[in-house]
Design a protein around this motif. Structure first.
Motif, mmCIF file in Angstrom:
data_model
loop_
_atom_site.group_PDB
_atom_site.id
_atom_site.type_symbol
_atom_site.label_atom_id
_atom_site.label_comp_id
_atom_site.label_asym_id
_atom_site.label_seq_id
_atom_site.Cartn_x
_atom_site.Cartn_y
_atom_site.Cartn_z
ATOM 1 N N VAL A 252 -50.862 -11.031 -26.113
ATOM 2 C CA VAL A 252 -50.595 -10.652 -24.908
ATOM 3 C C VAL A 252 -50.125 -9.223 -24.874
ATOM 4 O O VAL A 252 -49.367 -8.895 -25.730
ATOM 5 N N LEU A 253 -50.722 -8.262 -24.003
ATOM 6 C CA LEU A 253 -50.424 -6.812 -23.975
ATOM 7 C C LEU A 253 -49.799 -6.590 -22.572
ATOM 8 O O LEU A 253 -50.324 -6.728 -21.543
ATOM 9 N N LEU A 254 -48.520 -6.168 -22.740
ATOM 10 C CA LEU A 254 -47.788 -5.735 -21.446
ATOM 11 C C LEU A 254 -47.354 -4.203 -21.616
ATOM 12 O O LEU A 254 -47.070 -3.747 -22.338
ATOM 13 N N LEU B 134 -56.606 0.622 -23.731
ATOM 14 C CA LEU B 134 -56.510 0.055 -24.828
ATOM 15 C C LEU B 134 -57.403 -1.212 -25.183
ATOM 16 O O LEU B 134 -58.200 -1.634 -26.399
ATOM 17 N N LEU B 135 -57.411 -2.272 -24.231
ATOM 18 C CA LEU B 135 -58.184 -3.136 -24.067
ATOM 19 C C LEU B 135 -59.653 -3.022 -24.552
ATOM 20 O O LEU B 135 -60.451 -3.324 -25.235
ATOM 21 N N ASN B 136 -60.123 -1.978 -23.670
ATOM 22 C CA ASN B 136 -61.623 -1.543 -23.705
ATOM 23 C C ASN B 136 -61.869 -1.135 -25.095
ATOM 24 O O ASN B 136 -63.029 -1.700 -25.709
ATOM 25 N N VAL B 137 -60.834 -0.316 -25.654
ATOM 26 C CA VAL B 137 -61.374 0.222 -27.058
ATOM 27 C C VAL B 137 -61.461 -1.029 -28.010
ATOM 28 O O VAL B 137 -62.230 -0.937 -28.957
ATOM 29 N N LEU C 111 -54.770 -11.293 -23.253
ATOM 30 C CA LEU C 111 -54.331 -10.977 -21.878
ATOM 31 C C LEU C 111 -53.764 -9.908 -21.699
ATOM 32 O O LEU C 111 -52.595 -9.493 -22.416
ATOM 33 N N THR C 112 -53.644 -9.080 -20.667
ATOM 34 C CA THR C 112 -52.793 -8.038 -20.296
ATOM 35 C C THR C 112 -52.323 -8.439 -18.963
ATOM 36 O O THR C 112 -52.847 -8.881 -18.119
ATOM 37 N N ARG D 107 -46.832 -21.665 -28.354
ATOM 38 C CA ARG D 107 -48.161 -21.253 -28.847
ATOM 39 C C ARG D 107 -47.919 -20.290 -29.644
ATOM 40 O O ARG D 107 -47.277 -19.007 -29.114
ATOM 41 N N ALA D 108 -48.559 -20.126 -30.871
ATOM 42 C CA ALA D 108 -48.731 -18.866 -31.518
ATOM 43 C C ALA D 108 -49.267 -17.746 -31.010
ATOM 44 O O ALA D 108 -50.264 -17.760 -30.431
ATOM 45 N N HIS D 109 -48.778 -16.757 -30.815
ATOM 46 C CA HIS D 109 -49.197 -15.539 -30.186
ATOM 47 C C HIS D 109 -48.643 -14.194 -30.733
ATOM 48 O O HIS D 109 -47.677 -14.168 -31.375
ATOM 49 N N ARG D 110 -49.372 -13.111 -30.372
ATOM 50 C CA ARG D 110 -48.685 -11.714 -30.597
ATOM 51 C C ARG D 110 -48.604 -11.095 -29.340
ATOM 52 O O ARG D 110 -49.480 -11.049 -28.517
ATOM 53 N N GLU D 111 -47.295 -10.536 -29.242
ATOM 54 C CA GLU D 111 -47.124 -9.918 -27.800
ATOM 55 C C GLU D 111 -46.839 -8.416 -28.235
ATOM 56 O O GLU D 111 -46.198 -7.947 -29.129
ATOM 57 N N ILE D 112 -47.548 -7.502 -27.381
ATOM 58 C CA ILE D 112 -47.517 -6.171 -27.646
ATOM 59 C C ILE D 112 -47.019 -5.410 -26.404
ATOM 60 O O ILE D 112 -47.778 -5.896 -25.329
ATOM 61 N N ARG D 113 -45.795 -4.846 -26.538
ATOM 62 C CA ARG D 113 -45.451 -3.990 -25.203
ATOM 63 C C ARG D 113 -45.848 -2.571 -25.318
ATOM 64 O O ARG D 113 -45.370 -2.024 -26.088
#
Ligand SMILES: Nc1ncnc2c1ncn2[C@@H]1O[C@H](COP(=O)(O)OP(=O)(O)OP(=O)(O)O)[C@@H](O)[C@H]1O
Ligand SMILES: [Mg+2]
Length: 354
Positions: free
Chosen positions: A36-38, A48-51, A173-174, A197-203
Motif C-alpha cells: 500500500v503506497l500512501l 513511483l508505481l509506473n516505474v 494499491l495507492t 493481512r500481511a502487507h507493506r505500507e509505504i508513506r
C-alpha cells in the motif's frame, strides 16, 4: 527530463525515491501479496508505481480507479474485470489469449486483434482464479484505490480472498486521500475483511529542503538554464517539497517564463485545479470550504476554526457536526492534524483558500 510534467515511467526521469522503489520491488519479488503506497497529492505516487511496474519482471496491469469512477459514476466489476484481463493478455497472440480466457463467464474475445468484451455476468473471483491457475506471477496495481468504495462490489473482501487463496496474484494499491483509503481497506480494523493481512505500507514524504534544491538544480542543468540561487530558494519557500509543484515551476521556466511569471502562472493554475478538485466535497457541505478558508487564514485550533466558520456562516454550529467536517477534511488529505492543531499540508492549497 526531470521537469516533464507527465507522471514518470522510467527510473532515469525519477529524482531519488530509490528507497521507496526498492521497498516496493523487493516486497513484490519476495511474494508479499499486498503493498500500500500512501501520500498526499502530487508527491509522485503514480510515477513511483509506473516505474516499479516497468521494472518488475512480472506481468502487471495498472488500473486508475479515479478514471473508472469518472467514466461510469461507479466502479463496476465488468469494467475492472475487463481492465484486469486486458492487462493480462497484453502482448499475447490471439490464440494464447483465447486459450487463457476459455469459457470464462461473461468474457468474449472478438473482432480483429484481441478485442475483449466483458458483461455483467462476469466474476472477478473467476478471473483471478484463472490467472492464478496459469502459473505466472501477475501484479494488479490500483491507483487512487479509495474510489473503489463507489461500487456494489466489495473489493476489500475480494482482495482479502485473493490474498488468502491465490499464489500468483499480488496487489499494489495507492491513494492520496489517505484516511479514506485506510478506512476503505480496513487493514487495522478488526471488523474488516482485510484486517491483519500481511502487507507493506509505504508513506511517501515531501522532499526535504536539500532534496528540493538539488532536484531543481539538476532539472535546470538538464535543460541548460541558468537560474539564480535566490530564485531557487524562493521557489522552494513557496512550493515546499512537493515534487509535482517543483516540476511544474521548472517546466514553466523551461517554456521560457521568467522566475516571477513561472511562479505566478503556477499559483494561478494550481488554484483553479485545486478548487475544481475540491468542488466534489463542497457540494456535500459549504462548511468544508469555510473551514479551509479559516485554516488558510491562520486559524489552527479546533475552537478558533469553529468560531471563524460560525462568523462566516452567521450562526452557531453543533460541535459534533463541526468535528465531522474537520475529520473529513483530514480523511481527504486537505488538512493535517498535529498537536498544535489543524494545518494545510500543501502551500498552494493554502494559497488557493486564502
Ligand atoms: N521523483 C520524481 N522525480 C521527478 N519528477 C517527479 C517525481 N515524482 C513525481 N514527479 C512529477 O511530479 C508530478 C506529480 O507526480 P505524480 O502524478 O506521479 O504524483 P501523484 O502523487 O500520483 O499525484 P496525484 O495525487 O495528483 O495523482 C508529475 O509531473 C511527475 O512527473
Ligand atoms: Mg497519481
Amino acid at each position: 527530463m526531470l521537469f516533464n510534467p507527465k507522471p514518470k515511467t522510467r527510473r532515469e526521469e525519477l529524482y531519488d525515491r530509490e528507497e521507496e522503489l526498492s521497498l516496493i520491488e523487493n516486497s513484490i519479488e519476495k511474494g508479499l501479496p499486498l503493498v500500500v503506497l500512501l501520500g498526499i497529492r502530487r508527491l509522485g505516487k503514480s510515477s513511483l508505481l509506473n516505474v516499479a511496474l516497468n521494472e518488475l519482471p512480472f506481468r502487471s496491469v495498472k488500473i486508475d480507479a479515479r478514471k473508472v469512477y469518472s467514466e461510469f459514476g461507479t466502479v463496476p466489476k465488468e469494467a475492472i474485470g475487463k481492465l484486469i484481463l486486458e492487462g493480462y493478455i497484453r502482448g499475447s497472440t490471439k490464440e494464447r489469449a483465447k486459450e487463457a480466457l476459455k469459457s470464462l463467464r461473461g468474457v468474449r474475445i472478438g473482432g480483429f486483434g484481441v478485442e475483449l468484451s466483458v458483461d455483467r455476468s462476469v466474476s472477478i473471483h473467476a478471473i483471478l482464479e484463472r490467472i492464478d491457475s496459469l502459473g505466472e506471477r501477475f501484479v494488479i496495481a490500483i491507483d487512487e484505490t479509495q474510489y473503489m468504495r463507489f461500487s456494489n462490489s466489495r473489493y476489500p473482501e475480494l482482495i482479502a480472498w485473493a490474498i488468502d487463496e491465490l499464489q500468483n496474484v499480488g496487489f499494489i494499491l495507492t491513494g492520496s486521500e489517505i484516511g479514506l483509503l485506510e478506512d476503505f481497506l480496513g487493514l487495522h480494523d478488526p471488523e474488516s475483511a482485510l484486517f491483519g493481512r500481511a502487507h507493506r505500507e509505504i508513506r511517501l514524504r515531501r522532499f526535504e529542503g536539500r532534496q528540493s534544491r538539488d532536484f531543481l538544480r539538476r532539472g535546470f542543468e538538464e535543460v541548460r538554464l541558468d537560474v539564480t540561487e535566490e530564485e531557487i530558494e524562493e521557489a522552494i519557500g513557496e512550493l515546499d517539497g512537493i515534487v509535482g509543484w517543483l516540476t511544474l515551476y521548472g517546466y514553466n521556466r523551461y517554456l521560457g517564463m521568467s522566475h516571477r511569471e513561472a511562479l505566478n502562472r503556477l499559483k494561478e493554475d494550481a488554484r483553479r485545479l485545486i478548487l475544481a478538485e475540491f468542488s466534489a466535497l463542497k457540494k456535500l457541505s459549504h462548511r468544508y470550504e469555510l473551514a479551509m478558508r479559516a485554516v488558510a487564514n491562520g486559524r489552527h485550533r479546533w475552537k478558533e476554526i469553529k468560531e471563524a466558520v460560525e462568523l462566516l456562516e452567521g450562526k452557531r454550529i453543533d460541535d459534533k457536526n463541526f468535528s465531522n467536517i474537520l475529520n473529513n477534511l483530514v480523511r481527504y488529505g486537505y488538512l493535517e492534524k498535529t498537536i498544535e492543531g489543524y494545518f494545510i499540508p500543501d502551500p498552494l492549497v493554502e494559497h488557493a483558500f486564502r
